[in-house]
Design an enzyme around this catalytic site. Sequence first.
Site, short mmCIF file in Angstrom:
data_model
loop_
_atom_site.label_atom_id
_atom_site.label_comp_id
_atom_site.label_asym_id
_atom_site.label_seq_id
_atom_site.Cartn_x
_atom_site.Cartn_y
_atom_site.Cartn_z
CD GLU A 1 -3.19 0.25 0.31
OE1 GLU A 1 -2.75 1.08 -0.51
OE2 GLU A 1 -4.41 0.05 0.49
CG ASP A 2 -0.85 4.75 -1.64
OD1 ASP A 2 -1.59 3.96 -1.00
OD2 ASP A 2 -1.32 5.67 -2.33
CG ASP B 1 -5.52 8.05 6.85
OD1 ASP B 1 -5.67 8.29 8.05
OD2 ASP B 1 -5.68 8.89 5.97
CG PHE C 1 -4.35 15.67 2.21
CD1 PHE C 1 -4.22 14.32 1.92
CD2 PHE C 1 -5.17 16.44 1.41
CE1 PHE C 1 -4.89 13.74 0.86
CE2 PHE C 1 -5.86 15.88 0.34
CZ PHE C 1 -5.71 14.53 0.07
NE ARG D 1 -4.06 8.38 -8.57
CZ ARG D 1 -4.60 7.89 -7.47
NH1 ARG D 1 -3.85 7.52 -6.48
NH2 ARG D 1 -5.91 7.76 -7.36
C1 PRP Z 1 -5.77 5.12 -0.11
C2 PRP Z 1 -4.58 4.20 0.11
C3 PRP Z 1 -5.19 3.07 0.88
C4 PRP Z 1 -6.25 3.76 1.71
C5 PRP Z 1 -5.70 3.97 3.09
O1 PRP Z 1 -6.46 4.63 -1.20
O2 PRP Z 1 -4.03 3.77 -1.11
O3 PRP Z 1 -5.78 2.11 0.03
O4 PRP Z 1 -6.52 5.01 1.10
O5 PRP Z 1 -6.64 4.57 3.93
P1 PRP Z 1 -7.26 3.84 5.20
O6 PRP Z 1 -6.12 3.26 5.99
O7 PRP Z 1 -7.94 4.99 5.92
O8 PRP Z 1 -8.24 2.82 4.75
P2 PRP Z 1 -7.61 5.40 -1.97
O9 PRP Z 1 -8.92 4.80 -1.60
O10 PRP Z 1 -7.40 6.88 -1.78
O11 PRP Z 1 -7.38 4.97 -3.47
P3 PRP Z 1 -6.19 5.26 -4.49
O12 PRP Z 1 -5.06 4.35 -4.09
O13 PRP Z 1 -6.79 4.90 -5.79
O14 PRP Z 1 -5.80 6.71 -4.38
#
Ligand code: PRP
Length: 178
Positions: free
Chosen positions: A101-102, A105, A154, A167
């Site tokens: 995961e990137d 949160d 953020f 991105r």
């Molecule tokens: C982001 C990130 C994780 C998630 C983390 O994805 O890549 O999947 O949020 O947040 P959390 O710990 O509160 O669940 P996002 O849904 O923004 O999708 P993306 O990767 O397409 O930007």
Amino acid sequence: MSYKLGEVLMFREEIAERVKAVAAEIARDADRDKPLVIVGILTGAAFFLTDLVRELPEELDVRVDFMSVASYGDSTQSSGVVRIFHDLKTNIEGKNVVVVEDIIDSGLTLSHLLTLLQGRNPASLRVCVLLNKPERRKTEVKVDYCGFTIPDKFVVGYGLDCAGMWRHLKDIKYVVEE
Ligand code: PRP
């Protein structure tokens, strides 16, 4: 509300250095006798994953697959709902899996995903995140590999977006309200 780019949080060189170090940790833990399936969670993690896997040693049996899920809309808050848009092509049963995961949160996305993937009986299931925001956690998730622990601000770039934008930035930057 509109946003603009702020200061740099991590420069590309620091990111590259941590990516190498995290890859070394993954390689150190990897079984040599089983495939290692690296599962990227689209879209944000794709950027980190492609750099990460190219730092893994050639002799490892590395496979790459992606899942597409969404937990955020265009806001900066997690909805707590994870929708699966695209599932893995790979059968992970009996294989070692690292979910990439990137960012983590609230932890809700990974928590849901890990439950789902555990049900497919992998030999092992580990978590690798580039960025960890522990202050935001709503549910406990064990993070096995982490690039950076960051404050509750953020950020965008290197795969991370703000309403789909930024991105493509090479550095990770703060976003500020205009
Ligand atoms: C982001 C990130 C994780 C998630 C983390 O994805 O890549 O999947 O949020 O947040 P959390 O710990 O509160 O669940 P996002 O849904 O923004 O999708 P993306 O990767 O397409 O930007």
